[in-house]
Enzyme design. Structure first.
Site, short mmCIF file in Angstrom:
data_model
loop_
_atom_site.label_atom_id
_atom_site.label_comp_id
_atom_site.label_asym_id
_atom_site.label_seq_id
_atom_site.Cartn_x
_atom_site.Cartn_y
_atom_site.Cartn_z
N THR A 291 -5.78 1.47 -5.45
CA THR A 291 -5.35 0.07 -5.28
C THR A 291 -5.97 -0.84 -6.34
OG1 THR A 291 -5.41 0.41 -2.89
CG2 THR A 291 -5.17 -1.86 -3.64
N HIS B 37 -1.54 3.26 4.71
CA HIS B 37 -2.52 4.02 3.92
C HIS B 37 -2.62 5.44 4.47
CE1 HIS B 37 -6.28 5.18 1.96
NE2 HIS B 37 -6.17 4.10 1.21
N ASP C 111 1.58 0.01 -4.90
CA ASP C 111 0.39 0.12 -5.76
C ASP C 111 0.25 1.49 -6.43
OD1 ASP C 111 -0.41 1.38 -3.36
OD2 ASP C 111 -2.38 0.42 -3.30
N HIS C 112 0.58 2.56 -5.70
CA HIS C 112 0.44 3.94 -6.23
C HIS C 112 1.13 4.87 -5.26
CE1 HIS C 112 -2.58 4.30 -3.09
NE2 HIS C 112 -3.17 3.23 -3.57
N GLU D 80 0.82 -1.21 0.00
CA GLU D 80 0.00 0.00 0.00
C GLU D 80 0.86 1.27 0.00
OE1 GLU D 80 -3.33 0.45 -0.41
OE2 GLU D 80 -2.81 2.58 -0.34
C1 GP9 Z 1 -8.99 -0.81 0.61
C2 GP9 Z 1 -7.59 -0.71 0.13
C3 GP9 Z 1 -7.09 0.72 0.08
O1 GP9 Z 1 -9.52 -2.11 0.59
O2 GP9 Z 1 -7.40 -1.40 -1.06
O3 GP9 Z 1 -7.64 1.38 -0.96
P1 GP9 Z 1 -7.05 2.63 -1.74
O4 GP9 Z 1 -7.66 3.86 -1.11
O5 GP9 Z 1 -5.56 2.68 -1.65
O6 GP9 Z 1 -7.51 2.40 -3.12
MN MN Z 2 -3.85 1.67 -2.29
#
Ligand code: GP9
Ligand code: MN
Length: 423
Positions: free
Chosen positions: A83, A198, A257-258, A38
């Site tokens: 994500t 996150h 992921d980003h 994340e």
């Molecule tokens: C939530 C997780 C986080 O299930 O995948 O989401 P994001 O905000 O990074 O898309």
């Molecule tokens: Mn994410």
């Protein structure tokens, strides 16, 4: 209709990067584990706090692991689907939507995704994630991807202490996942989606002793603590994989992921990077996310070619000995000798080994200065536009329902149900 498909097929054939014989099939029949890290950006790798402490000592050590490739010029290509867009890119080698999330808006489409491709090769598949299954509409689109199982929050101990923000913290997540993972029929294809690193990255007291940053920005300051916690969770997971015996027979793909830190935090980021200001090319380079591919028995190393999330699927399929030339995808195998060496962003900007294009301006990748002659950017810019258009055609017109790759056995989404642990 079929004429649209023909255009895409021709483009694809012309842009296919053939597998490198040195790597093709070297992981044939092995298990596969993807880990979505994340919000992890590449500037964290090897970053040292002012007191000399490394933020991600475990991942730093992996960059030197003998069986691991570390891609340092690898870019996320996500849009508003965050994500879920990264998941879409990694497993379909198609681009996400310019607006909205493909997971939410196009879950009824036909896909030929990683779990389905590997199902045809005798693999079972599962996703592990410490949030509830309907988030990002995952429980719907995973059926179209061909996932056999989805271990969502219902399978975990979601106590107050184990959770924050969107769900389960990474340490209990990996610990509790191990028995479910070892219980799967092999070979398996699995994906672990981490969560605790996150935005806004705040930690519960007692979860870390790592110092916060001191950059005058709470979000940025906390990011270091939160990333350090994730790094420890990943190390624990690798140790558990080794102890279980899975490690020697499993390809592990770790990817950021980003971005975690948006442009709203550029003042603090300038301090973090030690630059006067975050210019457009620096901002583009900040979109790098770490990619690690561990392949038992194969010599890895630090890789500097430019690539993006769309490129991972052909790279991994070729390692598994599955040629992608007949798949409608846009990725270019990162280990191919013909790898194209650029990555586009969803907004049409792009980065190559030589140039960076941001909002129609052309910069040198090396000096980060504006180029006198912006024509240096125009060749790849054309490919970028064509590619985004074609990917959108596939997604908007649901074109894969008219296409069947050779050697691919279609799956039926209705065969799957994620009913939970008490069903
Ligand atoms: C939530 C997780 C986080 O299930 O995948 O989401 P994001 O905000 O990074 O898309
Ligand atoms: Mn994410």
């Amino acid at each position: 209709d079929s004429s649209d498909i023909t255009d895409v097929e021709n483009y694809r054939k012309a842009n296919y990067a053939a597998p490198n014989p040195k790597y093709f099939g070297k992981a044939k029949g092995m298990n596969v584990i993807y880990v979505s890290m994340e919000s992890l950006q590449s500037f964290m790798i090897d970053y040292k706090m002012p007191d000399g402490k490394e933020v991600t000592p475990f991942l730093n050590s992996l960059t030197h692991d003998k069986n691991t490739f570390y891609f340092k010029n690898f870019y996320h290509q996500t849009g508003q689907g965050k994500t879920s867009d990264a998941e879409f890119l990694m497993e379909n080698s198609l681009y996400p939507m310019a607006q909205g999330a493909v997971f939410v808006n196009k879950a009824q489409n036909t896909y030929q995704a990683m779990p389905a491709i590997l199902k045809g090769q005798g693999y079972t598949s599962a996703v592990f994630h410490g949030n509830y299954k309907t988030f990002w509409n995952r429980n719907v689109i995973y059926k179209a991807f061909g996932y056999d199982q989805f271990f969502d929050a219902e399978y975990y101990n979601m106590t107050e202490e184990n959770t924050k923000n969107y769900g389960l913290k990474d340490k209990p997540f990996f610990t509790e996942s191990m028995p479910m993972l070892t219980g799967l029929k092999q070979p398996f294809y699995t994906k672990f989606i981490t969560l605790s690193n996150h935005f806004p990255f705040a930690m519960d007291p007692g979860d870390t002793e790592f110092p916060a940053g001191d950059y005058g920005d709470t979000v940025v300051n906390q990011y270091f603590q939160s990333a350090h916690y994730m790094d420890q969770a990943l190390e624990q997971f690798f140790n558990d994989l080794k102890a279980s015996g899975l490690y020697d027979n499993t390809v592990v793909v770790l990817y950021g992921d980003h971005y975690g830190i948006s442009e709203n935090h550029n003042d603090a980021m300038a301090k973090v990077l030690g630059v006067d200001e975050i210019t457009p090319p620096i901002s583009a380079k900040l979109q790098r996310v770490p990619l690690f591919i561990h392949v038992p028995g194969v010599k890895g190393g630090i890789q500097s070619q430019v690539g993006g999330e769309v490129d991972v699927r052909p790279t991994v399929l070729h390692l598994l000995g599955i040629d992608t030339k007949d798949y409608l995808e846009f990725g270019s195998d990162l280990l191919s000798k013909q790898h194209r060496n650029w990555a586009l962003f969803r907004n049409g900007d792009y980065v190559s080994g030589d140039v960076i294009q941001v909002k129609d301006k052309c910069y040198s990748s090396e000096s980060e200065e504006l180029m006198e002659d912006s024509a240096a950017c125009s060749d790849i810019a054309d490919s970028v536009n064509t590619e985004l258009q074609m990917s959108d055609e596939i997604v908007y017109k649901d074109l894969l329902r008219f296409y069947q790759p050779e050697g691919y056995t279609p799956i039926n989404p209705n065969d799957f149900d994620y009913l939970g642990p008490n069903a």
